[in-house]
Design an enzyme around this catalytic site. Sequence first.
Site, PDB file in Angstrom:
ATOM      1  N   GLU A 130     116.047  -4.268  81.047  1.00  0.00           N
ATOM      2  CA  GLU A 130     114.637  -3.917  80.835  1.00  0.00           C
ATOM      3  C   GLU A 130     114.042  -4.685  79.658  1.00  0.00           C
ATOM      4  O   GLU A 130     112.836  -4.893  79.601  1.00  0.00           O
ATOM      5  CB  GLU A 130     114.483  -2.406  80.584  1.00  0.00           C
ATOM      6  N   HIS A 177     140.803  -5.379  90.620  1.00  0.00           N
ATOM      7  CA  HIS A 177     141.222  -5.294  92.019  1.00  0.00           C
ATOM      8  C   HIS A 177     140.027  -5.296  92.964  1.00  0.00           C
ATOM      9  O   HIS A 177     140.153  -4.935  94.124  1.00  0.00           O
ATOM     10  CB  HIS A 177     142.077  -4.039  92.226  1.00  0.00           C
ATOM     11  N   LYS A 195     106.430   2.191  91.087  1.00  0.00           N
ATOM     12  CA  LYS A 195     105.789   3.511  90.982  1.00  0.00           C
ATOM     13  C   LYS A 195     104.439   3.502  91.689  1.00  0.00           C
ATOM     14  O   LYS A 195     104.100   4.437  92.407  1.00  0.00           O
ATOM     15  CB  LYS A 195     105.577   3.882  89.508  1.00  0.00           C
TER      16      LYS A 195
END
Length: 437
Positions: A288, A309, A423
């Site tokens: 951010e 792994h 948003k």
Amino acid sequence: MSIKLETRFLEGFISDAEMASMKEKTVAAAEKLNSNVQDKSQPVGWVTLPENYDKDEFARIKAAAKRIREMCDVFVVIGIGGSYLGARAAIEFVKGENHNLLSGNDPMILFAGNSIDSDSLYETVELCRGKRVAINVISKSGTTTEPAIAFRVFRELLEKEYGKEGSKERIFVTTDARIRPGTLKEFAEIEGYETFVVPDDIGGRYSVLSAVGLLPIAVAGCDIDAMMAGAQKARKEFDNTDYETNSVMRYAAIRNILHAKGKDMEVFGAFVPDLRFTGEWLKQLFAESEGKENKGIFPGSVIYSTDLHSVGQYVQEGKRIIFQTVITLGAPRHTISIPHDEANIDGIGYIEGKSLHYVNDKAFLGSMAAHRDGGIPNVILEMPCADEENFGYMVYFFEKACAVSGYILGINPFDQPGVEAYKTNMFRLLGKPGYEA
Ligand code: PA5
């Protein structure tokens, strides 16, 4: 120093001349941060927070945490992004990822409002059934949808159980100090909930050492005085622009040198699962802060040896766009040694009697050497152990490194304009008044 910047696995990737050539830019970035601290209008309150925090509020946080620990079995922390990740990272760093299962008399700490998934919220509510519950809703803006939904659901649950009046002493609100219409602060004032402040000059992802993180961390039974002491120590050590000795500045410089050489992705790693959420917090802090204007290093995180792994294959042999920043701990909280087994059918007799920490260290050394030889530069940050003081120190180290790094990159590390885009679309799709197509 509680973090030692170790560069032996960087050898061959950055020359002394390259390090020296980054000095001017790094010092300028650190000075810019310092001048913004003087300016007071910039969101850099976190720089001086380790000393300048509100002592009265800090005492109120400790008193509230004591009451909450006495009156509840489950404490639900409702928030998202910077209003969530720091507290979870701290609690798991200090108490372990299984703290809720091994907590003894400590309340269980659950997190809600960090997604919009109904199963997740349903299960969190189910975990509270028949238990004494208190909640802390955290939102700087006081208008974020995810926590607002979870808050409604938990308010209903509390009010059914304790009544409207009775639930008031079980609801704690951490938000902006200003009362604005339609925000959490206004709601808290109307209902008479106890509130704590997210300071104006501290953005969400830099707020873990404010009330945002401190209340849940204290309820979990962590020593928040020690955490602030760790941050103070870091503040003192890094409050200079001495490029040759300041590890924050050197780390910021290294990141930018590697980025300029095509390393577009930083993988934060640890060999301890309890640091999984430290990785999540770091991803948010750096993504951010830096990812804007088509710039930035994309942050990822791994827990080794687990991820050796899985994504370890990519790190070893995939596209060479990665560098790693790996946090090591000098000592675990508990020691387990490999038991003796006369039959030795599993063939691990050659390490019997050795501690797991010893074996983990060899996994660290082996993988770092392999990754380096495969073309991956590795920054190692050595820490003594995972306690409150070291957490506070580490938070300050990374926050400052992120800010200095962002200034070197030429962006504003304190805004997040991109977070708003989704948003707006979501509100339009949901039919929120004012967001019609
Ligand atoms: O760092 C940030 O600013 C964001 O990640 C916010 O913390 C996040 O969007 C939540 O915002 P708020 O605390 O306003 O609900």
